[in-house]
Design a protein around this motif. Structure first.
Motif, PDB file in Angstrom:
ATOM      1  N   GLU A  15       0.830  -1.211   0.000  1.00 11.21           N
ATOM      2  CA  GLU A  15       0.000   0.000   0.000  1.00 11.21           C
ATOM      3  C   GLU A  15       0.865   1.262   0.000  1.00 11.21           C
ATOM      4  O   GLU A  15       0.606   2.202  -0.745  1.00 11.21           O
ATOM      5  CB  GLU A  15      -0.919  -0.007   1.223  1.00 11.21           C
ATOM      6  CG  GLU A  15      -1.815   1.192   1.318  1.00 11.21           C
ATOM      7  CD  GLU A  15      -2.742   1.151   2.523  1.00 11.21           C
ATOM      8  OE1 GLU A  15      -3.769   1.844   2.478  1.00 11.21           O
ATOM      9  OE2 GLU A  15      -2.445   0.437   3.501  1.00 11.21           O
ATOM     10  N   ARG A  18       2.624   1.694  -3.386  1.00  9.96           N
ATOM     11  CA  ARG A  18       1.659   2.179  -4.373  1.00  9.96           C
ATOM     12  C   ARG A  18       1.491   3.695  -4.274  1.00  9.96           C
ATOM     13  O   ARG A  18       1.417   4.397  -5.286  1.00  9.96           O
ATOM     14  CB  ARG A  18       0.316   1.475  -4.174  1.00  9.96           C
ATOM     15  CG  ARG A  18      -0.300   1.112  -5.487  1.00  9.96           C
ATOM     16  CD  ARG A  18      -1.590   0.347  -5.410  1.00  9.96           C
ATOM     17  NE  ARG A  18      -1.540  -0.800  -4.541  1.00  9.96           N
ATOM     18  CZ  ARG A  18      -2.386  -1.005  -3.540  1.00  9.96           C
ATOM     19  NH1 ARG A  18      -3.332  -0.146  -3.279  1.00  9.96           N
ATOM     20  NH2 ARG A  18      -2.290  -2.081  -2.800  1.00  9.96           N
ATOM     21  N   GLN A  22       2.310   6.576  -7.049  1.00 10.17           N
ATOM     22  CA  GLN A  22       1.312   7.568  -7.462  1.00 10.17           C
ATOM     23  C   GLN A  22       1.852   8.987  -7.351  1.00 10.17           C
ATOM     24  O   GLN A  22       1.611   9.817  -8.225  1.00 10.17           O
ATOM     25  CB  GLN A  22       0.044   7.439  -6.616  1.00 10.17           C
ATOM     26  CG  GLN A  22      -0.790   6.237  -6.936  1.00 10.17           C
ATOM     27  CD  GLN A  22      -1.952   6.060  -5.972  1.00 10.17           C
ATOM     28  OE1 GLN A  22      -2.154   6.850  -5.067  1.00 10.17           O
ATOM     29  NE2 GLN A  22      -2.719   4.999  -6.164  1.00 10.17           N
ATOM     30  N   ARG A  95      -4.732  -8.316  -2.281  1.00  9.36           N
ATOM     31  CA  ARG A  95      -4.847  -6.999  -2.909  1.00  9.36           C
ATOM     32  C   ARG A  95      -4.649  -7.137  -4.420  1.00  9.36           C
ATOM     33  O   ARG A  95      -3.561  -6.881  -4.914  1.00  9.36           O
ATOM     34  CB  ARG A  95      -3.807  -6.039  -2.329  1.00  9.36           C
ATOM     35  CG  ARG A  95      -3.739  -6.024  -0.827  1.00  9.36           C
ATOM     36  CD  ARG A  95      -4.325  -4.933  -0.088  1.00  9.36           C
ATOM     37  NE  ARG A  95      -4.248  -3.618  -0.616  1.00  9.36           N
ATOM     38  CZ  ARG A  95      -5.070  -2.688  -0.209  1.00  9.36           C
ATOM     39  NH1 ARG A  95      -5.976  -2.971   0.682  1.00  9.36           N
ATOM     40  NH2 ARG A  95      -4.989  -1.476  -0.671  1.00  9.36           N
ATOM     41  N   PRO A  96      -5.675  -7.520  -5.162  1.00  5.00           N
ATOM     42  CA  PRO A  96      -5.502  -7.742  -6.592  1.00  5.00           C
ATOM     43  C   PRO A  96      -5.478  -6.460  -7.427  1.00  5.00           C
ATOM     44  O   PRO A  96      -5.183  -6.507  -8.607  1.00  5.00           O
ATOM     45  CB  PRO A  96      -6.718  -8.594  -6.955  1.00  5.00           C
ATOM     46  CG  PRO A  96      -7.755  -8.168  -5.972  1.00  5.00           C
ATOM     47  CD  PRO A  96      -6.995  -7.901  -4.688  1.00  5.00           C
ATOM     48  N   ARG A  97      -5.766  -5.322  -6.839  1.00  6.32           N
ATOM     49  CA  ARG A  97      -5.868  -4.084  -7.605  1.00  6.32           C
ATOM     50  C   ARG A  97      -4.628  -3.768  -8.447  1.00  6.32           C
ATOM     51  O   ARG A  97      -4.780  -3.373  -9.602  1.00  6.32           O
ATOM     52  CB  ARG A  97      -6.200  -2.905  -6.695  1.00  6.32           C
ATOM     53  CG  ARG A  97      -6.468  -1.633  -7.510  1.00  6.32           C
ATOM     54  CD  ARG A  97      -6.902  -0.475  -6.662  1.00  6.32           C
ATOM     55  NE  ARG A  97      -8.160  -0.795  -6.020  1.00  6.32           N
ATOM     56  CZ  ARG A  97      -8.485  -0.377  -4.804  1.00  6.32           C
ATOM     57  NH1 ARG A  97      -7.668   0.354  -4.105  1.00  6.32           N
ATOM     58  NH2 ARG A  97      -9.651  -0.686  -4.281  1.00  6.32           N
ATOM     59  N   PRO A  98      -3.381  -3.924  -7.934  1.00  6.97           N
ATOM     60  CA  PRO A  98      -2.231  -3.604  -8.791  1.00  6.97           C
ATOM     61  C   PRO A  98      -2.198  -4.439 -10.076  1.00  6.97           C
ATOM     62  O   PRO A  98      -1.895  -3.911 -11.141  1.00  6.97           O
ATOM     63  CB  PRO A  98      -1.022  -3.910  -7.902  1.00  6.97           C
ATOM     64  CG  PRO A  98      -1.528  -3.796  -6.516  1.00  6.97           C
ATOM     65  CD  PRO A  98      -2.959  -4.247  -6.573  1.00  6.97           C
ATOM     66  N   MET A 100      -4.827  -5.848 -11.568  1.00 10.58           N
ATOM     67  CA  MET A 100      -5.944  -5.415 -12.408  1.00 10.58           C
ATOM     68  C   MET A 100      -5.618  -4.093 -13.098  1.00 10.58           C
ATOM     69  O   MET A 100      -5.905  -3.916 -14.284  1.00 10.58           O
ATOM     70  CB  MET A 100      -7.217  -5.313 -11.564  1.00 10.58           C
ATOM     71  CG  MET A 100      -7.698  -6.669 -11.079  1.00 10.58           C
ATOM     72  SD  MET A 100      -8.995  -6.595  -9.837  1.00 10.58           S
ATOM     73  CE  MET A 100     -10.180  -5.530 -10.586  1.00 10.58           C
ATOM     74  N   GLN A 101      -5.027  -3.168 -12.357  1.00 13.09           N
ATOM     75  CA  GLN A 101      -4.664  -1.869 -12.923  1.00 13.09           C
ATOM     76  C   GLN A 101      -3.634  -2.051 -14.039  1.00 13.09           C
ATOM     77  O   GLN A 101      -3.746  -1.452 -15.104  1.00 13.09           O
ATOM     78  CB  GLN A 101      -4.122  -0.960 -11.835  1.00 13.09           C
ATOM     79  CG  GLN A 101      -3.808   0.441 -12.331  1.00 13.09           C
ATOM     80  CD  GLN A 101      -3.347   1.348 -11.195  1.00 13.09           C
ATOM     81  OE1 GLN A 101      -3.406   0.984 -10.028  1.00 13.09           O
ATOM     82  NE2 GLN A 101      -2.901   2.521 -11.560  1.00 13.09           N
ATOM     83  N   LYS A 118     -17.504  -7.571 -13.054  1.00 10.63           N
ATOM     84  CA  LYS A 118     -18.647  -6.971 -12.348  1.00 10.63           C
ATOM     85  C   LYS A 118     -19.606  -8.054 -11.856  1.00 10.63           C
ATOM     86  O   LYS A 118     -20.093  -7.998 -10.731  1.00 10.63           O
ATOM     87  CB  LYS A 118     -19.380  -5.983 -13.247  1.00 10.63           C
ATOM     88  CG  LYS A 118     -18.644  -4.683 -13.457  1.00 10.63           C
ATOM     89  CD  LYS A 118     -19.426  -3.768 -14.371  1.00 10.63           C
ATOM     90  CE  LYS A 118     -18.697  -2.479 -14.637  1.00 10.63           C
ATOM     91  NZ  LYS A 118     -19.417  -1.614 -15.579  1.00 10.63           N
ATOM     92  N   ILE A 121     -18.107  -9.824  -8.895  1.00 15.17           N
ATOM     93  CA  ILE A 121     -18.174  -8.980  -7.702  1.00 15.17           C
ATOM     94  C   ILE A 121     -19.592  -8.982  -7.144  1.00 15.17           C
ATOM     95  O   ILE A 121     -19.788  -9.061  -5.938  1.00 15.17           O
ATOM     96  CB  ILE A 121     -17.704  -7.548  -8.035  1.00 15.17           C
ATOM     97  CG1 ILE A 121     -16.197  -7.557  -8.312  1.00 15.17           C
ATOM     98  CG2 ILE A 121     -18.041  -6.583  -6.902  1.00 15.17           C
ATOM     99  CD1 ILE A 121     -15.667  -6.289  -8.936  1.00 15.17           C
TER     100      ILE A 121
END
Length: 124
Positions: A15, A18, A22, A95-98, A100-101, A118, A121
């Motif tokens: 986190e 990241r 940013q 934390r799959p967001r990185p 996915m991004q 979607k 989810i």
């Protein structure tokens, strides 16, 4: 940015890294302020996490005045690719967001994939 073998990161370290990516570069104070309001993380904890990331080779720092300014030592894409190789590794399961991004930015996800995500989810 030098390529090297990097030690695994904790979710908290991920986190923080990241946020540095940013911001491009950041002080402890800037990272502390950038954390979501729902995250009650002490200033000293942020400082410790930044130091750990530096020790692991993810960050470097320089001194500007009285402040330590932390900068990425590795590219985000390299870390995501490394984590993806061990998919689904513990960090990505939490934390799959990185990932996915990265996939979205690199054009590996299309509208159909987004609709499937979607639906997944909505089921959970």
């Amino acid at each position: 940015m030098v390529r090297r073998h990097l030690k695994a990161m904790s979710p908290a370290e991920t986190e923080i890294l990241r946020l540095v990516w940013q911001l491009g570069k950041a002080t402890v104070q800037q990272i502390h302020e950038a954390l979501p309001g729902s995250r009650k993380v002490a200033y000293k904890t942020v400082q410790t996490l930044l130091r750990r990331l530096e020790e692991k080779g993810y960050l470097t720092h320089k001194i500007e005045g009285k402040a330590h300014v932390f900068c990425p030592a590795v590219k985000r894409e390299a870390v995501v690719k490394r984590n993806r190789a061990g998919f689904p590794g513990p960090a990505l399961r939490r934390r799959p967001r990185p990932l996915m991004q990265f996939l979205a930015e690199e054009g590996h996800i299309d509208a159909e994939d987004i609709e499937r995500l979607k639906k997944l989810i909505d089921k959970s």
